[in-house]
Design a protein around this motif. Structure first.
Motif, PDB file in Angstrom:
ATOM      1  N   LEU A 215      39.936  29.926  40.008  1.00 28.99           N
ATOM      2  CA  LEU A 215      40.835  28.915  40.625  1.00 28.99           C
ATOM      3  C   LEU A 215      42.208  29.716  40.557  1.00 28.99           C
ATOM      4  CD1 LEU A 215      39.862  25.402  39.149  1.00 28.99           C
ATOM      5  CD2 LEU A 215      39.495  26.379  41.508  1.00 28.99           C
ATOM      6  N   ALA A 216      42.760  30.211  39.529  1.00 26.24           N
ATOM      7  CA  ALA A 216      43.842  30.779  39.374  1.00 26.24           C
ATOM      8  C   ALA A 216      44.229  32.115  40.238  1.00 26.24           C
ATOM      9  CB  ALA A 216      44.344  31.510  37.968  1.00 26.24           C
ATOM     10  N   ALA A 217      42.894  32.722  40.354  1.00 23.18           N
ATOM     11  CA  ALA A 217      42.711  34.204  41.182  1.00 23.18           C
ATOM     12  C   ALA A 217      42.933  33.738  42.636  1.00 23.18           C
ATOM     13  CB  ALA A 217      41.386  34.850  40.881  1.00 23.18           C
ATOM     14  N   GLY A 218      42.402  32.634  43.051  1.00 27.16           N
ATOM     15  CA  GLY A 218      42.420  32.341  44.562  1.00 27.16           C
ATOM     16  C   GLY A 218      43.612  31.849  44.848  1.00 27.16           C
ATOM     17  N   CYS A 219      44.378  31.234  43.807  1.00 24.11           N
ATOM     18  CA  CYS A 219      45.889  30.767  44.129  1.00 24.11           C
ATOM     19  C   CYS A 219      46.938  32.020  44.190  1.00 24.11           C
ATOM     20  CB  CYS A 219      46.215  29.798  42.779  1.00 24.11           C
ATOM     21  SG  CYS A 219      47.699  29.128  43.210  1.00 24.11           S
ATOM     22  N   ASP A 220      46.502  32.994  43.254  1.00 26.69           N
ATOM     23  CA  ASP A 220      47.329  34.280  43.405  1.00 26.69           C
ATOM     24  C   ASP A 220      47.324  34.955  44.732  1.00 26.69           C
ATOM     25  OD1 ASP A 220      49.075  34.640  41.011  1.00 26.69           O
ATOM     26  OD2 ASP A 220      47.169  35.022  39.875  1.00 26.69           O
TER      27      ASP A 220
ATOM     28  N   GLN B 177      35.094  37.035  42.751  1.00 20.29           N
ATOM     29  CA  GLN B 177      35.910  35.793  42.479  1.00 20.29           C
ATOM     30  C   GLN B 177      36.782  35.320  43.781  1.00 20.29           C
ATOM     31  OE1 GLN B 177      39.000  37.148  39.600  1.00 20.29           O
ATOM     32  NE2 GLN B 177      38.593  35.405  38.332  1.00 20.29           N
ATOM     33  N   VAL B 178      36.661  35.878  44.890  1.00 20.24           N
ATOM     34  CA  VAL B 178      37.446  35.338  45.874  1.00 20.24           C
ATOM     35  C   VAL B 178      36.519  35.873  47.289  1.00 20.24           C
ATOM     36  CG1 VAL B 178      39.332  36.207  47.576  1.00 20.24           C
ATOM     37  CG2 VAL B 178      39.732  35.496  45.299  1.00 20.24           C
ATOM     38  N   GLY B 179      36.422  34.847  48.072  1.00 15.92           N
ATOM     39  CA  GLY B 179      35.726  35.149  49.565  1.00 15.92           C
ATOM     40  C   GLY B 179      36.892  34.938  50.568  1.00 15.92           C
ATOM     41  N   VAL B 180      36.691  36.200  51.646  1.00 13.18           N
ATOM     42  CA  VAL B 180      37.785  36.135  52.514  1.00 13.18           C
ATOM     43  C   VAL B 180      36.944  35.479  53.461  1.00 13.18           C
ATOM     44  CG1 VAL B 180      38.930  37.694  54.174  1.00 13.18           C
ATOM     45  CG2 VAL B 180      38.300  38.338  51.666  1.00 13.18           C
ATOM     46  N   VAL B 181      37.373  34.458  54.061  1.00 13.50           N
ATOM     47  CA  VAL B 181      36.598  33.633  55.145  1.00 13.50           C
ATOM     48  C   VAL B 181      36.802  33.954  56.550  1.00 13.50           C
ATOM     49  CG1 VAL B 181      35.494  31.230  55.614  1.00 13.50           C
ATOM     50  CG2 VAL B 181      36.700  31.658  53.351  1.00 13.50           C
TER      51      VAL B 181
END
Ligand code: GLV
Ligand code: MN
Ligand code: MN
Length: 413
Positions: free
Chosen positions: A395-400, A205-209
């Motif tokens: 989108l909500a997960a990235g925002c959290d 759900q999330v990429g750490v760039v």
């Protein structure tokens, strides 16, 4: 600390994204708000209203960047910044850039709802002209913020119709007078859709760039000779479009000869006089070339110059190549990336480290400020396309994650 932090309101974030998409809707469900157009102005106006409603102090800098500040308890502490861009490709999607700006707004709205004060102030930025549709390269305003270009250089840029960045900024009412950059920033975090398929494919759900590839842009003008389409024998033609087309095909084949392969795109073409009965006398086209290694980019530039010159010579055409912008590959700050990773882990969100294929304003910020990015999946990795799509829960997960990463740097009581 992060255990006690509130969750953002994913429905409100989605609503705001859809309300922004009402400005410049395209026929197939995307967004078209090209920088420094009337639609860009309308998008900015809507964002300004939301910032004012959230109690933020809004200023506009000399490159038109909109910077909304939420003061912290300690006015001397370097601020923590987030942002992205509201401008889009001509046939763009609803999420590229817009997500990062409105995720930042949602973080601030959430902090307001819960009466959470931060030690350092927070800033939310809508960077001007990230997409680079008109002025020879993207991320020009954030490049000025980071000191890679002067403000004057950015304002003097002209689009293919001869209109200047500075005049267009004035015209839409966003030529501000605040200085562009030059103040201490503790950290910059930018949330963005991945614009590629990796996260979706791997169920993250999330990429750490951790950083991103570099690029350069050329505008190439090929000159031949106009002639009558009915009378000029094929053997006597100096057709600028055919020459440019040969160059574009050869450029598209070049990546196959390099390891790891670059990506090379011709996305802009203008033919003159653009008349069906005249052999084209002039053709102008763009070259965008990207690769993760600086040395390979330098070698590619040499090969591209040779390739274009060789085809021009064989076809008896004149050619002029103008390098309109370049940006080296970027490595983000390990501490900021760790803040993103830790936030995702604390929230139990499946995540992975990754490198960005697309460019972002964060690449410029990374030169002067500790920086990292947060990616979220988008459907089938499709972007720069009206069909671009993303799931509200991603989108909500990235925002959290953004909220937690920002607060880890800003500090809460
Ligand atoms: C941004 O849109 C880019 O060109 O990578
Ligand atoms: Mn973008
Ligand atoms: Mn884009």
């Amino acid at each position: 600390m992060s255990g006690n932090l509130p969750r953002i309101d994913g429905e409100r974030l989605w609503r705001s994204l859809m309300e922004m998409a009402e400005i410049g809707p395209t026929a197939n469900g995307g967004s078209g708000r090209v920088a420094l157009t009337d639609l860009d102005r309308q998008g900015r106006d809507r964002f300004r209203g939301w910032c004012i409603d959230a109690g933020l102090d809004l200023r506009v800098d000399r490159c038109g960047d909109m910077i909304a500040r939420r003061p912290g308890r300690n006015a001397d502490a370097p601020i923590v910044v987030t942002g992205s861009h509201l401008d889009t490709q001509p046939l763009g999607g609803r999420f590229d850039g817009v997500y990062g700006v409105l995720a930042g707004l949602e973080v601030i709205r959430t902090l307001n709802d819960h009466g959470i004060e931060t030690e350092a102030g927070l800033e939310l930025v809508n960077w001007t002209d990230e997409e680079g549709v008109r002025f020879g390269g993207g991320c020009l305003a954030s490049a000025a913020f980071a000191g890679r270009y002067t403000v004057e250089e950015v304002l003097a840029r002209r689009d293919p119709d001869g209109l200047s960045f500075g005049d267009e900024l004035q015209r839409i009412g966003y030529a501000g007078d605040a200085p562009c950059g030059g103040y201490p920033v503790a950290a910059y975090f930018e949330a963005h859709i991945e614009q590629g398929p990796v996260l979706e494919t791997e169920g993250c759900q999330v990429g750490v760039v951790l950083g991103g590839q570099g690029q350069f842009n050329f505008m190439v003008t090929v000159r031949g000779e106009e002639g009558h389409a009915g009378t000029l024998p094929m053997t006597q033609r100096r057709d600028a479009f055919v020459g440019a087309a040969r160059m574009a095909v050869a450029l598209s084949e070049l990546p196959g000869e390099v390891e790891p392969p670059p990506v090379i795109t011709t996305g802009f073409v203008r033919v003159s006089p653009n008349s069906r009965n005249t052999v084209p006398g002039t053709t102008t086209f763009s070259i965008n070339c990207r690769h993760p290694e600086a040395a390979t980019l330098a070698e590619l530039e040499r090969r591209i110059r040779d390739l274009v010159a060789g085809i021009a010579e064989t076809a008896v055409l004149d050619v002029a190549m103008e390098k309109t912008s370049e940006a080296p590959p970027v490595t983000f700050d390990g501490g900021c990336a760790a803040a993103v990773r830790d936030a995702a882990a604390a929230l139990g969100i499946a995540h992975r480290d990754m490198v960005s294929g697309a460019s972002h304003d964060a690449f410029n910020l990374a030169r002067v400020v500790p920086t990292a990015m947060i990616f979220v999946p988008c459907e089938r990795g499709i972007s720069h396309n009206e069909a671009e799509n993303a799931k509200p829960e991603d989108l909500a997960a990235g925002c959290d994650v953004l909220l937690r990463a920002m607060l880890s740097r800003a500090g809460v009581a």
